[in-house]
Design a protein around this motif. Structure first.
Motif, PDB file in Angstrom:
ATOM      1  N   LEU A 278      81.575 -13.667  76.694  1.00 23.35           N
ATOM      2  CA  LEU A 278      80.439 -13.680  75.783  1.00 23.35           C
ATOM      3  C   LEU A 278      79.814 -12.286  75.751  1.00 23.35           C
ATOM      4  CD1 LEU A 278      78.236 -15.275  74.105  1.00 23.35           C
ATOM      5  CD2 LEU A 278      76.960 -15.401  76.265  1.00 23.35           C
ATOM      6  N   PRO A 279      79.780 -11.623  74.574  1.00 23.47           N
ATOM      7  CA  PRO A 279      79.207 -10.280  74.526  1.00 23.47           C
ATOM      8  C   PRO A 279      77.695 -10.312  74.362  1.00 23.47           C
ATOM      9  CG  PRO A 279      80.160 -10.830  72.396  1.00 23.47           C
ATOM     10  CD  PRO A 279      80.393 -12.020  73.297  1.00 23.47           C
ATOM     11  N   LEU A 280      77.036  -9.499  75.141  1.00 26.07           N
ATOM     12  CA  LEU A 280      75.597  -9.314  74.988  1.00 26.07           C
ATOM     13  C   LEU A 280      75.339  -8.033  74.189  1.00 26.07           C
ATOM     14  CD1 LEU A 280      74.357 -10.172  78.598  1.00 26.07           C
ATOM     15  CD2 LEU A 280      74.794 -11.713  76.672  1.00 26.07           C
ATOM     16  N   ALA A 281      74.135  -7.920  73.665  1.00 20.87           N
ATOM     17  CA  ALA A 281      73.812  -6.784  72.803  1.00 20.87           C
ATOM     18  C   ALA A 281      73.996  -5.449  73.519  1.00 20.87           C
ATOM     19  CB  ALA A 281      72.383  -6.921  72.292  1.00 20.87           C
ATOM     20  N   ASN A 282      73.789  -5.418  74.835  1.00 22.97           N
ATOM     21  CA  ASN A 282      73.890  -4.162  75.582  1.00 22.97           C
ATOM     22  C   ASN A 282      75.213  -4.029  76.336  1.00 22.97           C
ATOM     23  OD1 ASN A 282      73.439  -6.167  77.400  1.00 22.97           O
ATOM     24  ND2 ASN A 282      71.792  -5.147  78.516  1.00 22.97           N
ATOM     25  N   ASP A 283      76.188  -4.852  76.013  1.00 21.41           N
ATOM     26  CA  ASP A 283      77.483  -4.813  76.697  1.00 21.41           C
ATOM     27  C   ASP A 283      78.344  -3.739  76.039  1.00 21.41           C
ATOM     28  OD1 ASP A 283      79.905  -5.248  77.928  1.00 21.41           O
ATOM     29  OD2 ASP A 283      79.744  -7.433  77.875  1.00 21.41           O
ATOM     30  N   ARG A 285      81.171  -2.502  76.839  1.00 19.82           N
ATOM     31  CA  ARG A 285      82.623  -2.628  76.901  1.00 19.82           C
ATOM     32  C   ARG A 285      83.078  -4.026  76.473  1.00 19.82           C
ATOM     33  NH1 ARG A 285      82.763   0.989  81.718  1.00 19.82           N
ATOM     34  NH2 ARG A 285      83.479   2.997  80.888  1.00 19.82           N
ATOM     35  N   ALA A 286      82.447  -4.540  75.452  1.00 21.43           N
ATOM     36  CA  ALA A 286      82.875  -5.818  74.877  1.00 21.43           C
ATOM     37  C   ALA A 286      82.856  -5.691  73.363  1.00 21.43           C
ATOM     38  CB  ALA A 286      81.947  -6.951  75.322  1.00 21.43           C
ATOM     39  N   TRP A 287      83.738  -6.450  72.701  1.00 17.44           N
ATOM     40  CA  TRP A 287      83.650  -6.519  71.244  1.00 17.44           C
ATOM     41  C   TRP A 287      82.272  -7.043  70.858  1.00 17.44           C
ATOM     42  CZ3 TRP A 287      88.514  -9.957  69.959  1.00 17.44           C
ATOM     43  CH2 TRP A 287      89.686  -9.291  70.340  1.00 17.44           C
ATOM     44  N   SER A 288      81.835  -6.705  69.663  1.00 20.50           N
ATOM     45  CA  SER A 288      80.636  -7.346  69.140  1.00 20.50           C
ATOM     46  C   SER A 288      80.932  -8.818  68.880  1.00 20.50           C
ATOM     47  CB  SER A 288      80.198  -6.679  67.840  1.00 20.50           C
ATOM     48  OG  SER A 288      81.119  -6.959  66.793  1.00 20.50           O
ATOM     49  N   LEU A 289      79.909  -9.627  68.875  1.00 21.82           N
ATOM     50  CA  LEU A 289      80.083 -11.048  68.597  1.00 21.82           C
ATOM     51  C   LEU A 289      80.589 -11.260  67.176  1.00 21.82           C
ATOM     52  CD1 LEU A 289      79.914 -13.901  69.638  1.00 21.82           C
ATOM     53  CD2 LEU A 289      77.479 -13.934  69.058  1.00 21.82           C
ATOM     54  N   THR A 290      80.209 -10.388  66.248  1.00 25.48           N
ATOM     55  CA  THR A 290      80.703 -10.485  64.873  1.00 25.48           C
ATOM     56  C   THR A 290      82.218 -10.361  64.838  1.00 25.48           C
ATOM     57  OG1 THR A 290      78.657  -9.584  63.956  1.00 25.48           O
ATOM     58  CG2 THR A 290      80.623  -9.440  62.581  1.00 25.48           C
ATOM     59  N   THR A 291      82.751  -9.368  65.544  1.00 26.88           N
ATOM     60  CA  THR A 291      84.203  -9.182  65.585  1.00 26.88           C
ATOM     61  C   THR A 291      84.890 -10.325  66.327  1.00 26.88           C
ATOM     62  OG1 THR A 291      84.110  -6.774  65.375  1.00 26.88           O
ATOM     63  CG2 THR A 291      86.042  -7.682  66.478  1.00 26.88           C
ATOM     64  N   LEU A 292      84.336 -10.729  67.459  1.00 27.23           N
ATOM     65  CA  LEU A 292      84.933 -11.814  68.232  1.00 27.23           C
ATOM     66  C   LEU A 292      85.013 -13.099  67.412  1.00 27.23           C
ATOM     67  CD1 LEU A 292      86.010 -13.168  70.744  1.00 27.23           C
ATOM     68  CD2 LEU A 292      83.684 -13.257  71.663  1.00 27.23           C
ATOM     69  N   ALA A 293      83.932 -13.452  66.730  1.00 28.09           N
ATOM     70  CA  ALA A 293      83.928 -14.678  65.926  1.00 28.09           C
ATOM     71  C   ALA A 293      84.918 -14.574  64.772  1.00 28.09           C
ATOM     72  CB  ALA A 293      82.526 -14.954  65.400  1.00 28.09           C
ATOM     73  N   ALA A 294      85.035 -13.399  64.162  1.00 26.53           N
ATOM     74  CA  ALA A 294      85.982 -13.221  63.058  1.00 26.53           C
ATOM     75  C   ALA A 294      87.419 -13.390  63.541  1.00 26.53           C
ATOM     76  CB  ALA A 294      85.784 -11.850  62.418  1.00 26.53           C
ATOM     77  N   VAL A 295      87.741 -12.853  64.714  1.00 25.87           N
ATOM     78  CA  VAL A 295      89.081 -13.026  65.286  1.00 25.87           C
ATOM     79  C   VAL A 295      89.330 -14.490  65.603  1.00 25.87           C
ATOM     80  CG1 VAL A 295      90.571 -12.477  67.245  1.00 25.87           C
ATOM     81  CG2 VAL A 295      89.187 -10.672  66.184  1.00 25.87           C
ATOM     82  N   ALA A 296      88.356 -15.162  66.205  1.00 24.99           N
ATOM     83  CA  ALA A 296      88.515 -16.575  66.556  1.00 24.99           C
ATOM     84  C   ALA A 296      88.742 -17.434  65.313  1.00 24.99           C
ATOM     85  CB  ALA A 296      87.282 -17.063  67.321  1.00 24.99           C
ATOM     86  N   ARG A 297      88.071 -17.116  64.206  1.00 22.17           N
ATOM     87  CA  ARG A 297      88.230 -17.893  62.967  1.00 22.17           C
ATOM     88  C   ARG A 297      89.514 -17.551  62.234  1.00 22.17           C
ATOM     89  NH1 ARG A 297      82.603 -16.484  62.269  1.00 22.17           N
ATOM     90  NH2 ARG A 297      83.308 -14.775  60.927  1.00 22.17           N
ATOM     91  N   GLY A 298      90.118 -16.403  62.541  1.00 23.66           N
ATOM     92  CA  GLY A 298      91.297 -15.967  61.810  1.00 23.66           C
ATOM     93  C   GLY A 298      90.961 -15.244  60.522  1.00 23.66           C
ATOM     94  N   ASP A 299      89.756 -14.662  60.445  1.00 22.63           N
ATOM     95  CA  ASP A 299      89.353 -13.926  59.248  1.00 22.63           C
ATOM     96  C   ASP A 299      90.120 -12.607  59.150  1.00 22.63           C
ATOM     97  OD1 ASP A 299      87.530 -15.943  58.904  1.00 22.63           O
ATOM     98  OD2 ASP A 299      85.776 -14.744  59.479  1.00 22.63           O
TER      99      ASP A 299
END
Length: 394
Positions: A278-283, A285-299
């Motif tokens: 789970l990425p936090l705003a100050n993380d 070394r993590a993908w942004s949540l926007t990118t992670l959710a897009a990958v998970a959905r297959g966008d």
């Protein structure tokens, strides 16, 4: 009559047509040891795309002993998603003390339940060597008997176990397994290999007859040199060490293609994907949540970089924006058409070259701009800056 025969043939064809595979479940690891206010936003914004939270609850280390994660129980309760408590037993532990481990897990369950949390399962994360799998299977069998009968038990598993004849026996002691396919090789060879991950998942499917998940990376690490040995890995917390850092980051495009392959032709018994973390705003070394959710959905993934200006009394603040759904490296260069500039400067990370009608910002170091994010790169006091005349060089 011909119409009836045709209808019957159509029904037979439909009956023979393979049914679409159910969509792969998408879950998240919440791996922060100390929860912060940033968790509230991250949980809220992840709720639509991820069904289950696998939350680090407890860790055991050699010499250091036991450590509890400081979770925000009211926040988890309000979230309402299925909740799996993850118990991390370090692979360097010489042995697992059955009585002590069981007591610690039961205490965590009792404490979480006392705080109003409903635990949907327990996951044991233990990087046992292949030679220790028989003892690990016995440990899990006894743990299973000590846990509530209705509480599912799962384990994090390693691809190295595929060569062990003891693996089928081990997998029979749990209800499901999570095959970790990232950060399992020498870090100098990279964080993740999608083709190897696919091979491992198909091999795992041939061994287990129970549901399994793939643990996939949505983060990066840095490698620091270590004299005469393997490199030191730096993750969320910066290490007080010198030397040049080599950054490794899981590629969202690679993971997106792997996800599509798994959706189109899933290995037997594959129940879903679990993303670390789970990425936090100050993380950083993590993908942004926007990118992670897009990958998970297959966008479809893309970065859309541009420049935005805010002006007040001739003073322009210059910002770089990413309006796409894919995190992007800072662009190498940004140029702006400008007239009659009295002064200008770049901010950290960029340098400025100024000519009569052009401002050129050049990248000095690497950085990432998250999807949906913005970053100030400089300022200028000019009669006019033409935003339409800006140019971004990736």
């Amino acid at each position: 009559m011909r119409r009836l025969v045709g209808l019957c043939m159509l029904m037979l064809l439909c009956a023979c047509k393979p049914q679409d595979a159910p969509p792969l479940d998408q879950q998240l690891y919440v791996w922060q040891r100390q929860w912060t206010p940033a968790h509230e936003v991250a949980l809220r914004d992840s709720r639509a795309d991820f069904s289950t939270l696998r939350v680090l609850a407890l860790q055991a280390f050699p010499n250091a002993g036991w450590s509890r994660a400081r979770i925000d129980a009211p926040l988890l309760k309000a979230d309402g998603r299925a909740l799996i408590a993850v118990i991390r037993l370090d692979g360097q532990l010489k042995a697992l003390d059955q009585q002590q481990v069981t007591a610690q897990i039961l205490q965590v369950l009792a404490d979480w339940q006392a705080q109003g949390l409903t635990v949907s399962g327990i996951e044991i994360d233990h990087d046992a060597g292949s030679a220790r799998l028989p003892a690990y299977a016995e440990f899990l069998q006894q743990l299973r008997s000590a846990l509530p009968a209705t509480l599912p038990l799962s384990i994090t598993a390693l691809p190295a176990w595929l060569d062990s004849p003891q693996l089928p026996v081990l997998l029979q002691t749990v209800d499901s397994s999570v095959l970790q396919v990232h950060a399992v090789s020498d870090p100098r060879r990279g964080l993740f290999d999608p083709q190897q991950a696919l091979k491992w998942s198909r091999a795992w499917a041939r061994i287990t007859d129970k549901p399994f998940y793939l643990a996939l990376p949505a983060y990066g690490v840095a490698l620091l040199p270590d004299d005469g040995g393997a490199p030191v890995v730096e993750s969320e917390v910066r290490l007080e060490r010198g030397g040049q850092r080599r950054e490794l980051l899981a590629d969202p495009l690679q993971l997106g293609r792997l996800g599509q392959t798994l959706r189109d032709d899933p290995p037997k018994h594959l129940a879903g994907l679990i993303w670390f973390r789970l990425p936090l705003a100050n993380d950083r070394r993590a993908w942004s949540l926007t990118t992670l959710a897009a990958v998970a959905r297959g966008d479809q993934l893309n970065s859309v970089l541009g420049v935005t200006l805010s002006e007040r009394a001739g003073l322009y603040d210059i910002q770089l924006i990413n309006s796409g759904n894919l995190d992007s490296a800072w662009p190498a260069q940004i140029t702006l058409k400008a007239k009659n500039c009295e002064g200008a400067d770049a901010l950290a990370g960029y340098s400025l070259q100024q000519s009569a009608d052009l401002l050129t910002f050049t990248r000095l170091r690497d950085g990432r701009l998250p999807a949906g994010g913005r970053r100030a790169i400089g300022w200028a006091r000019c009669a006019n800056i033409d935003q339409g005349g800006s140019h971004v060089v990736p």
